[in-house]
Design a protein around this motif. Structure first.
Motif, short mmCIF file in Angstrom:
data_model
loop_
_atom_site.label_atom_id
_atom_site.label_comp_id
_atom_site.label_asym_id
_atom_site.label_seq_id
_atom_site.Cartn_x
_atom_site.Cartn_y
_atom_site.Cartn_z
N ALA A 15 -7.67 43.20 52.66
CA ALA A 15 -7.04 44.29 53.40
C ALA A 15 -7.48 44.34 54.86
O ALA A 15 -6.65 44.56 55.76
N ARG A 23 -5.58 42.43 57.63
CA ARG A 23 -4.23 42.82 58.04
C ARG A 23 -4.13 44.30 58.41
O ARG A 23 -3.03 44.83 58.57
N ARG A 24 -5.29 44.96 58.56
CA ARG A 24 -5.30 46.36 58.97
C ARG A 24 -6.37 46.57 60.04
O ARG A 24 -7.51 46.19 59.86
N ALA A 43 6.73 36.98 42.41
CA ALA A 43 5.63 36.06 42.73
C ALA A 43 4.95 35.63 41.44
O ALA A 43 4.71 36.44 40.55
N PRO A 86 -0.41 26.16 51.93
CA PRO A 86 0.60 26.62 52.89
C PRO A 86 0.94 25.51 53.88
O PRO A 86 0.11 24.62 54.15
N LEU A 142 -2.66 32.75 47.31
CA LEU A 142 -2.40 33.71 48.37
C LEU A 142 -3.50 33.56 49.41
O LEU A 142 -4.69 33.64 49.07
N PRO A 143 -3.15 33.34 50.67
CA PRO A 143 -4.18 33.19 51.71
C PRO A 143 -4.95 34.48 51.91
O PRO A 143 -4.44 35.58 51.59
N ALA A 147 -5.44 36.22 54.40
CA ALA A 147 -4.74 37.17 55.26
C ALA A 147 -3.86 38.13 54.47
O ALA A 147 -3.54 39.22 54.94
N LEU A 148 -3.46 37.72 53.26
CA LEU A 148 -2.64 38.59 52.41
C LEU A 148 -3.48 39.31 51.35
O LEU A 148 -3.11 40.39 50.89
N GLN A 149 -4.59 38.72 50.97
CA GLN A 149 -5.40 39.30 49.90
C GLN A 149 -6.41 40.32 50.40
O GLN A 149 -6.67 41.32 49.74
#
Length: 278
Positions: free
Chosen positions: A254, A257-258, A241, A80, A247-248, A250-252
């Motif tokens: 859960a 990001r929750r 995709a 990234p 995928l960092p 932060a996206l993989q």
């Protein structure tokens, strides 16, 4: 002979046989030199960021390999833009070797790197070796919507059967024909038209395929044709995709990001109070 190696994919179940730790990088390079029966590697790239290893540790190990003469230049892949910047700053602050190359995915179907990765690479003078210029096979003309998909990897990767991607291919096929070009030539010419792209990696399996792809490198696309491509796939956007892209966490992951369930209601209430006070 130019020797370019990538390191980072797991080489076994042992957690010490993967990633960007000093221990593994040193071992992996020694193994590669022995297998290649050579004294040095021209370009050694970290396959993708390792969130479990600090970039200082990774760059320190790679710097020692450069200073010892075992590696001539270092690079990264699938990184990234923010991580590219961090690595450049760490190298400058610590007096370490810096990444000289970046290897991202780039094609008519995947233009996301135009938004940040390519501009950042240009800013820091990184050579960019893009992979997948033929959309992992979708831009060869062999795969059409509603027709059979004879790509060997199609049963393993979702992006090779993505209807959105196939829809775009159907728009690119007549565009290439109108320009008097095979779709492969349009794809290769597009990949190297961006000023931030240094080279495009070819995935030919036969000499015939290689000759065809090399012929596409002599094609120069007009501004009008590039504008029409922009209308089909807007600059800086991806159509679906690619399965193999990085995928960092932060996206993989859960929980990154929750909010925990118990905290969500309180967070919502606090947000409402702030909006009311404003």
């Amino acid at each position: 002979m130019f020797r370019r190696l990538e390191q980072g994919r797991p080489m076994g179940d042992d957690p010490n046989q993967q990633g960007g730790s000093r221990r593994w990088i040193m071992r992996a390079v020694e193994h590669s030199l022995r297998r290649l029966q050579t004294d040095y590697i021209d370009l050694y790239q970290i396959h993708r960021p390792d969130p479990s290893a600090d970039v200082d540790e990774t760059l320190s190990a790679l710097s020692d390999l450069v200073h010892s003469g075992k590696v001539r230049a270092i690079g990264a892949s699938g990184t990234p833009a923010s991580d590219i910047v961090e690595a450049q700053w760490v190298a400058e602050r610590r007096g370490l070797e810096r990444f000289r190359t970046e290897q991202p995915v780039y094609s008519l179907l995947n233009r996301g790197i135009e938004r940040e990765v390519l501009p950042v690479a240009q800013r820091y003078g990184l050579g960019t070796l893009v992979w997948g210029p033929l959309g992992q096979g979708l831009l060869t003309g062999r795969v059409r919507k509603g027709g059979p998909n004879d790509l060997r990897r199609a049963r393993f990767f979702k992006h090779l059967n993505d209807e959105r991607r196939l829809d775009v291919v159907e728009q690119l096929v007549p565009l290439a024909a109108e320009a008097g070009l095979p779709l492969t030539h349009l794809a290769m010419a597009f990949a190297i038209a961006h000023p931030g792209v240094t080279s495009a990696l070819l995935g030919a399996r036969t000499e015939e395929q290689l000759d065809d792809l090399l012929a596409g490198l002599d094609v120069a696309l007009s501004d009008d044709l590039l504008d029409r491509i922009d209308e089909i796939v807007p600059p800086g956007t991806d159509v679906g995709a690619v399965d193999q892209t990085y995928l960092p966490p932060a996206l993989q992951v859960a929980h990154l990001r929750r909010r925990p369930v118990a905290e969500r209601a309180a967070a919502a209430a606090a947000s409402a109070l702030v909006q009311m006070s404003v």
